[in-house]
Design a protein around this motif. Sequence first.
Motif, short mmCIF file in Angstrom:
data_model
loop_
_atom_site.label_atom_id
_atom_site.label_comp_id
_atom_site.label_asym_id
_atom_site.label_seq_id
_atom_site.Cartn_x
_atom_site.Cartn_y
_atom_site.Cartn_z
N GLY A 76 47.92 19.36 56.83
CA GLY A 76 48.06 17.98 57.27
C GLY A 76 46.74 17.36 57.58
O GLY A 76 46.33 17.31 58.75
N ALA A 77 46.06 16.87 56.57
CA ALA A 77 44.76 16.22 56.79
C ALA A 77 44.98 14.78 57.23
O ALA A 77 45.98 14.14 56.88
CB ALA A 77 43.94 16.27 55.51
N GLY A 78 44.02 14.29 58.03
CA GLY A 78 44.04 12.91 58.47
C GLY A 78 45.06 12.59 59.53
O GLY A 78 45.41 11.42 59.72
N ILE A 79 45.51 13.60 60.21
CA ILE A 79 46.51 13.38 61.27
C ILE A 79 45.80 13.21 62.60
O ILE A 79 44.86 13.93 62.94
CB ILE A 79 47.50 14.56 61.33
N SER A 80 46.25 12.27 63.42
CA SER A 80 45.65 11.99 64.72
C SER A 80 46.27 12.93 65.77
O SER A 80 47.49 12.96 65.96
CB SER A 80 45.90 10.54 65.11
N ILE A 81 45.40 13.68 66.41
CA ILE A 81 45.81 14.62 67.48
C ILE A 81 45.20 14.17 68.80
O ILE A 81 44.00 13.89 68.88
CB ILE A 81 45.35 16.06 67.16
N THR A 82 46.03 14.13 69.83
CA THR A 82 45.56 13.73 71.17
C THR A 82 45.50 14.95 72.08
O THR A 82 46.49 15.69 72.22
CB THR A 82 46.49 12.67 71.78
N PHE A 83 44.34 15.12 72.68
CA PHE A 83 44.14 16.20 73.66
C PHE A 83 44.14 15.57 75.05
O PHE A 83 43.31 14.69 75.34
CB PHE A 83 42.82 16.92 73.40
N GLY A 104 35.84 10.90 73.85
CA GLY A 104 37.24 10.59 73.62
C GLY A 104 38.07 11.83 73.38
O GLY A 104 37.56 12.89 73.05
N ASN A 105 39.39 11.64 73.57
CA ASN A 105 40.27 12.80 73.48
C ASN A 105 41.22 12.76 72.27
O ASN A 105 42.13 13.57 72.17
CB ASN A 105 41.08 12.94 74.77
N THR A 106 40.98 11.82 71.36
CA THR A 106 41.79 11.77 70.14
C THR A 106 40.91 12.06 68.93
O THR A 106 39.85 11.43 68.75
CB THR A 106 42.46 10.40 69.97
N VAL A 107 41.34 12.99 68.08
CA VAL A 107 40.56 13.39 66.89
C VAL A 107 41.49 13.45 65.68
O VAL A 107 42.72 13.52 65.81
CB VAL A 107 39.86 14.74 67.10
N ILE A 108 40.90 13.46 64.50
CA ILE A 108 41.65 13.50 63.24
C ILE A 108 41.47 14.86 62.59
O ILE A 108 40.37 15.41 62.56
CB ILE A 108 41.15 12.39 62.28
N THR A 109 42.57 15.40 62.08
CA THR A 109 42.48 16.70 61.40
C THR A 109 41.64 16.59 60.13
O THR A 109 41.62 15.54 59.46
CB THR A 109 43.89 17.21 61.03
N ASN A 110 40.94 17.66 59.82
CA ASN A 110 40.12 17.68 58.62
C ASN A 110 40.95 18.07 57.41
O ASN A 110 42.19 18.17 57.48
CB ASN A 110 38.93 18.61 58.80
N SER A 116 41.39 20.74 56.05
CA SER A 116 42.13 21.99 56.25
C SER A 116 43.26 21.82 57.25
O SER A 116 43.95 22.78 57.59
CB SER A 116 41.18 23.09 56.71
N GLY A 117 43.40 20.61 57.81
CA GLY A 117 44.45 20.36 58.79
C GLY A 117 44.10 20.79 60.20
O GLY A 117 44.98 20.92 61.05
N THR A 118 42.79 20.98 60.41
CA THR A 118 42.36 21.45 61.74
C THR A 118 41.79 20.29 62.54
O THR A 118 40.95 19.52 62.03
CB THR A 118 41.29 22.55 61.61
#
Length: 335
Positions: free
Chosen positions: A2-9, A26-32, A34-36
């Motif tokens: 799942g690339a390009g997915i927004s993940i909130t920590f 900031g605490n929100t990042v996008i998966t690369n 590889s989905g990481t």
Amino acid sequence: PGAGISITFTPATSGASGASGAFNGGNTVITNASGTATANPLQANTIAGNHTVVASFDGSNVNFNLTNNPDAVNNLAITAGNNQSTTVNTAFTTDLKVTVTDQFGNVIPNAAIAFNAPSAGASLNSLSQSITTDANGIATLTAIANTVAGGYTVQAESNNINADFSLTNLADVVANLDITGGDNQATTVNTTFADNLAIRITDQFGNPISDATITLTAPSTGASGTPASTTLTTDSNGFATVSLTANGFAGNYVILVNVDGIDGSTISLTNNLDTDTLQYLDDYDRDPIDPLTSACQTLPAAELELEFPLVEREDLGMDEMIGLNERCLPVGVEQ
């Protein structure tokens, strides 16, 4: 993946310990590709303890369990055992305790704390011990005094940070009485002995005992000294001294020394006759009893004349004068 997915920590905002953290950038990042998703650096707050960061996406959560460790040792605070005393060779009533914290006040468990006592004189029976702090950051030492009385400092140390305990070892009970001055001396009747009577009191380990009560008792009759009975108190070095004056009776006698109700020893003394003031018979043309004191008047003149015929003063020997004087006590002076 799942690339390009927004993940909130999301860091925990509260908890039992108060430990938490904050993300830099900031605490929100996008998966690369590889989905990481890799969160920005998380900066721990200043409170040590466990906390959780939650990574979330579309109602799904993943928990990261984190721990903020305390910083280096910054402070040692004495929490028990300071300013106390105990008898030599016994344990102190209260254990020595220090609480170890970092610069932010967090307690530090499993820290090694060195307790160091003096290498000579009054001290502990163990000069150096290493104690590990418990879960509450407390290092506890059971302290036992050595056999030397006196005050001293025990230092707790870690990371060049110190805390000093003030302790005192007290002398044990009276065990030894030593006559250190004035024994086996003599003086003329009615004069002061040259050397003061001196006594030293110590415990079983040789420590001086201060404030001990010493009673000196001289004979109540015959040859003796004044004061006939006196009470002394030992000083910080265990010594007590007193000046003694011979009374008017010649002879040998002893002073009884009693310490805190326990008979200890005796001091031997002698009062000598004063040959310079012995009574003597005067000229041959006077009655032999005339120059004698009233104490001698009770001796019949006939008895005196039998022992000491009428003689010139200069012909009466010293032994005869002493003999007569002893029969005419108390000693008088020339009339």
